[in-house]
Design an enzyme around this catalytic site. Structure first.
Site, PDB file in Angstrom:
ATOM      1  N   TYR A  24       0.829  -1.199   0.000  1.00 25.85           N
ATOM      2  CA  TYR A  24       0.000   0.000   0.000  1.00 25.85           C
ATOM      3  C   TYR A  24       0.858   1.241   0.000  1.00 25.85           C
ATOM      4  O   TYR A  24       2.072   1.157   0.222  1.00 25.85           O
ATOM      5  CB  TYR A  24      -0.955  -0.010   1.201  1.00 25.85           C
TER       6      TYR A  24
ATOM      7  N   ARG B 270       8.320   4.082  -4.372  1.00 22.04           N
ATOM      8  CA  ARG B 270       8.353   3.064  -3.317  1.00 22.04           C
ATOM      9  C   ARG B 270       7.316   1.974  -3.591  1.00 22.04           C
ATOM     10  O   ARG B 270       7.564   0.789  -3.324  1.00 22.04           O
ATOM     11  CB  ARG B 270       8.104   3.711  -1.947  1.00 22.04           C
TER      12      ARG B 270
ATOM     13  N   ARG C 241      -7.742 -20.238  -1.794  1.00 27.47           N
ATOM     14  CA  ARG C 241      -6.784 -20.049  -0.708  1.00 27.47           C
ATOM     15  C   ARG C 241      -5.763 -21.174  -0.648  1.00 27.47           C
ATOM     16  O   ARG C 241      -6.101 -22.320  -0.359  1.00 27.47           O
ATOM     17  CB  ARG C 241      -7.515 -19.928   0.633  1.00 27.47           C
TER      18      ARG C 241
ATOM     19  N   HIS D 197      -1.250 -21.241   0.139  1.00 29.61           N
ATOM     20  CA  HIS D 197      -0.188 -20.298   0.496  1.00 29.61           C
ATOM     21  C   HIS D 197       0.717 -19.851  -0.649  1.00 29.61           C
ATOM     22  O   HIS D 197       1.015 -18.665  -0.764  1.00 29.61           O
ATOM     23  CB  HIS D 197       0.649 -20.856   1.652  1.00 29.61           C
TER      24      HIS D 197
ATOM     25  N   LYS E  62       6.596  -1.956   2.124  1.00 29.68           N
ATOM     26  CA  LYS E  62       5.367  -1.330   2.653  1.00 29.68           C
ATOM     27  C   LYS E  62       4.215  -2.299   2.452  1.00 29.68           C
ATOM     28  O   LYS E  62       3.344  -2.109   1.601  1.00 29.68           O
ATOM     29  CB  LYS E  62       5.102   0.019   1.981  1.00 29.68           C
TER      30      LYS E  62
ATOM     31  N   GLU F  63      11.813   2.104  14.436  1.00 24.56           N
ATOM     32  CA  GLU F  63      10.920   3.171  13.954  1.00 24.56           C
ATOM     33  C   GLU F  63       9.617   3.082  14.731  1.00 24.56           C
ATOM     34  O   GLU F  63       9.447   2.211  15.584  1.00 24.56           O
ATOM     35  CB  GLU F  63      10.657   3.016  12.454  1.00 24.56           C
TER      36      GLU F  63
ATOM     37  N   LEU G 226      10.884   1.060   7.416  1.00 28.47           N
ATOM     38  CA  LEU G 226      10.311   1.485   6.146  1.00 28.47           C
ATOM     39  C   LEU G 226      11.095   2.708   5.652  1.00 28.47           C
ATOM     40  O   LEU G 226      11.354   3.621   6.441  1.00 28.47           O
ATOM     41  CB  LEU G 226       8.842   1.875   6.345  1.00 28.47           C
TER      42      LEU G 226
HETATM   43  N1  PDD Z   1       2.589   5.108   7.521  1.00 28.34           N
HETATM   44  N2  PDD Z   1       7.169   3.619   9.160  1.00 28.34           N
HETATM   45  C1  PDD Z   1       6.015   2.931   9.070  1.00 28.34           C
HETATM   46  C2  PDD Z   1       5.942   1.562   9.686  1.00 28.34           C
HETATM   47  C3  PDD Z   1       4.904   3.492   8.398  1.00 28.34           C
HETATM   48  O1  PDD Z   1       3.758   2.798   8.288  1.00 28.34           O
HETATM   49  C4  PDD Z   1       5.017   4.812   7.850  1.00 28.34           C
HETATM   50  C5  PDD Z   1       3.879   5.466   7.108  1.00 28.34           C
HETATM   51  C6  PDD Z   1       6.246   5.493   7.978  1.00 28.34           C
HETATM   52  C7  PDD Z   1       6.461   6.861   7.353  1.00 28.34           C
HETATM   53  O2  PDD Z   1       6.505   6.748   5.940  1.00 28.34           O
HETATM   54  P1  PDD Z   1       6.015   7.947   4.974  1.00 28.34           P
HETATM   55  O3  PDD Z   1       6.813   9.150   5.371  1.00 28.34           O
HETATM   56  O4  PDD Z   1       6.291   7.457   3.624  1.00 28.34           O
HETATM   57  O5  PDD Z   1       4.528   8.171   5.257  1.00 28.34           O
HETATM   58  C8  PDD Z   1       7.299   4.852   8.621  1.00 28.34           C
HETATM   59  C9  PDD Z   1       1.450   5.557   6.721  1.00 28.34           C
HETATM   60  C10 PDD Z   1       1.208   7.039   6.779  1.00 28.34           C
HETATM   61  C11 PDD Z   1       0.218   4.728   7.117  1.00 28.34           C
HETATM   62  O6  PDD Z   1       0.398   3.530   7.267  1.00 28.34           O
HETATM   63  O7  PDD Z   1      -0.880   5.266   7.209  1.00 28.34           O
END
Ligand code: PDD
Length: 286
Positions: free
Chosen positions: A33, A52, A100, A102, A149, A182, A207
């Protein structure tokens, strides 16, 4: 006005929109996403978000469901149809619908695409930026490829909920070495006791935040001493400043960690300067 969402080629009122129960996103979290901020009706940092997305898709070997130009159009159209001035556009691509099982499905399974857009009360973020927010630390319980992501976010969801129940805005994951990775949905930064701004270097543990990547050149422009170097929980607790970054939050100062004050428990000059520089440099982009 009912919300309009885009699902696999059609714009529908949200109540009528459906995804199949055999969608691999639903069954396995087998999807990726992106979240892009919208300010003044414009998409913020769209190009690095799409870059990304391409990388995330590549890592999971999922094909683009539509061409990139088409996706850019759908994102804008979803924002327009929902009349979002300030908010977020969300794009989710899954491996698609298959019985379904895996392993990756054999044959030509079409990836699923969902795009939604919604308004955000940005005045809340402005208020949080004025007061600063609390963070808490938690052991790193996520999988080993946090650089993708991916929609497998259960560990992030549990951490965020634990933080909220403890009165904190964000949870900071801590790895086995005692280093902060993070936040549950943000990247983590500190200005350490020596005055150096630090955030962890890019590896599989975090991320590659688009906002993080856009803030780094701003540090150089503003003469802020900066290092991509992980920091321990102890360094964070004795830091001069701490803050988080993400598409939804921009830059939000953290003024307490695990209940202990950071600096004088007020948003610090580096976080304030970077927040102003980030949003300031993104006026009229789209
Ligand atoms: N989240 N780390 C994680 C685990 C994240 O899910 C996000 C972003 C970030 C920051 O990434 P960016 O600057 O590209 O938004 C770091 C988004 C906003 C969400 O899941 O809603």
């Amino acid at each position: 006005m009912s919300r309009i969402v885009y699902v696999n080629g059609r714009y529908l009122p949200q109540a009528q929109a459906r995804v199949h129960i055999d969608d691999r996103g639903y069954q396995f979290g087998d999807g990726v996403y992106e979240v892009c901020a919208i300010r003044g009706g414009m998409l913020i940092d769209e190009a690095p978000h799409l870059k990304r997305l391409e990388r995330s898709l590549g890592e999971l070997r999922i094909a683009w469901p539509v061409g990139v130009e088409q996706l850019r159009h759908v994102m804008r159209e979803t924002v327009r149809r929902n009349r979002v001035e300030n908010g977020l556009v969300y794009v989710q691509i899954t491996r698609g619908v298959a019985r379904r099982d895996h392993p990756f499905p054999a044959g030509n399974v079409k990836p699923s695409l969902v795009v939604t857009a919604r308004s955000l009360a940005i005045e809340n973020y402005d208020r949080w930026a004025e007061t600063g927010v609390a963070a808490m630390t938690l052991p790193e319980t996520r999988w080993a490829r946090c650089d993708i992501k991916s929609t497998s976010l259960l560990a992030n969801v549990l951490a965020k909920q634990q933080a909220r129940e403890a009165g904190a805005f964000e949870a900071w994951f801590v790895d086995r070495e005692g280093l902060v990775t993070e936040g549950a949905s943000t990247n983590a930064w500190i200005v350490d006791a020596e005055g150096v701004l630090r955030t962890r270097r890019l590896d599989h543990a975090i991320l590659p935040g688009v906002t993080r990547g856009e803030i780094i050149p701003l540090c150089r422009q503003h003469g802020i001493a900066f290092e991509e170097r992980a920091f321990s929980v102890e360094s964070a607790k004795s830091a001069r400043e701490a803050f988080v970054t993400s598409a939804s939050a921009g830059v939000i100062p953290v003024v307490s960690i695990d209940g202990g004050k950071i600096g004088d428990a007020k948003p610090g000059p580096v976080a304030r300067a970077l927040r102003a520089a980030y949003w300031g440099s993104r006026q009229g982009i789209g």
